[in-house]
Design a protein around this motif. Structure first.
Motif, short mmCIF file in Angstrom:
data_model
loop_
_atom_site.label_atom_id
_atom_site.label_comp_id
_atom_site.label_asym_id
_atom_site.label_seq_id
_atom_site.Cartn_x
_atom_site.Cartn_y
_atom_site.Cartn_z
N CYS A 4 10.12 -1.55 5.00
CA CYS A 4 11.36 -2.31 5.12
C CYS A 4 11.61 -2.66 6.59
O CYS A 4 11.50 -1.80 7.47
CB CYS A 4 12.52 -1.50 4.56
SG CYS A 4 14.16 -2.25 4.83
N GLN A 9 11.51 2.27 5.60
CA GLN A 9 11.16 2.93 4.34
C GLN A 9 10.38 1.95 3.46
O GLN A 9 10.41 0.73 3.68
CB GLN A 9 12.43 3.40 3.61
CG GLN A 9 13.20 4.47 4.36
CD GLN A 9 12.37 5.71 4.60
OE1 GLN A 9 11.77 6.26 3.68
NE2 GLN A 9 12.32 6.16 5.85
N ALA A 11 9.27 -0.75 0.91
CA ALA A 11 9.95 -1.85 0.22
C ALA A 11 9.05 -2.33 -0.92
O ALA A 11 7.95 -2.82 -0.67
CB ALA A 11 10.25 -3.00 1.18
N CYS A 18 14.05 -3.09 1.61
CA CYS A 18 14.12 -2.17 0.48
C CYS A 18 15.42 -2.37 -0.30
O CYS A 18 16.36 -3.02 0.16
CB CYS A 18 14.01 -0.72 0.97
SG CYS A 18 15.41 -0.17 1.97
#
Length: 258
Positions: A4, A9, A11, A18
């Motif tokens: 992301c 994090q 995605a 995300c």
């Protein structure tokens, strides 16, 4: 699966943002829709705030400028309408009206689509920034501008009190030592300190707006595309940065030409 662009994090769904970050932007846009009309009340009562003779600058302000509530309203509208217009051109979907609340709701509904666009990082950053500006404008007296430390010599040494002035007031007085300063001269001095500083488009938009030329980051990027300003560096995540002095000079020429 890519990372992301907002939080690094994972995605999913071949998106650049995300799901949690997408939900946060949709919520921020919904908050703009519910609270944008309150900005008119802040504008109407600005004259009733304190005299701004002292106080320390907020830790959230990266530069010594604080746009007035009316200028914040202009920037928020420009930012939202610019992205809504881009969606219209790409998808053929028109917002229901041109009011800020309705445009914000329209953009919130487009977040699942925007998270897949190659410009997702820019649109998410600028729309989140619009929400932050609105929140600051509603939470604090927005007409006070930082004009630097006092610096006057006193019996105890040099006065280090940080000063804020009411926007438009010709003078500001230090509440500690009583020294008075011409506000325009103090602000010009502050600008001279950051002329060579390099900042990305959304920070330059803050600076130009604070100095009477309300623009959004999309306008700054258009200037760069037309080579009216030239990138001098990049942020750690690869976004171009521009010299503040170049942007201020261009904005003054554009304002005069208008």
């Amino acid at each position: 699966m890519s990372a992301c662009v907002q939080c690094d994090q994972p995605a999913v769904d071949a998106a650049l943002v995300c799901h949690p970050c997408s939900t946060r932007l949709a919520d921020a846009l919904a908050w703009i829709a519910d609270n944008a009309s309150d900005l008119d009340t802040v504008v109407a009562r600005q004259a009733h705030y304190g005299d701004g003779t002292g106080g320390r600058p907020s830790a959230e302000e990266p530069l010594p400028y604080s746009p007035s509530a009316s200028e914040v309203g202009d920037v928020i509208r420009n930012t939202l309408t610019t992205w809504a217009r881009d969606i219209l051109e790409e998808r053929g979907i028109d917002p229901p009206t041109d009011t800020v609340p309705e445009i914000a709701r329209f953009l919130a509904a487009q977040v699942p689509w925007l998270r897949h666009r190659e410009y997702a990082a820019e649109v998410f950053d600028e729309l989140h920034d619009a929400a932050r500006q609105l929140r600051r404008a509603l939470d604090a007296p927005p007409e006070l501008v930082y004009v630097g430390p006092c610096g006057a010599l006193a019996d105890e040494g040099q006065c280090e009190r940080d000063l804020r002035a009411v926007r438009g007031a010709p003078w500001v007085k230090c509440p500690d030592c009583g020294t008075s300063y011409a506000t325009d001269e103090r602000r010009a001095w502050l600008v001279s300190l950051v002329l060579d500083q390099l900042e990305p488009a959304h920070v330059l938009a803050h600076v130009l707006t604070a100095w009477g030329a309300p623009v959004n980051a999309a306008t700054v990027r258009q200037w760069a595309t037309r080579r009216r300003i030239i990138a001098k560096g990049r942020t750690p995540d690869g976004r171009p940065t521009y010299r503040i002095g170049d942007a201020l000079n261009l904005a003054s020429r554009v304002t005069v030409a208008a």
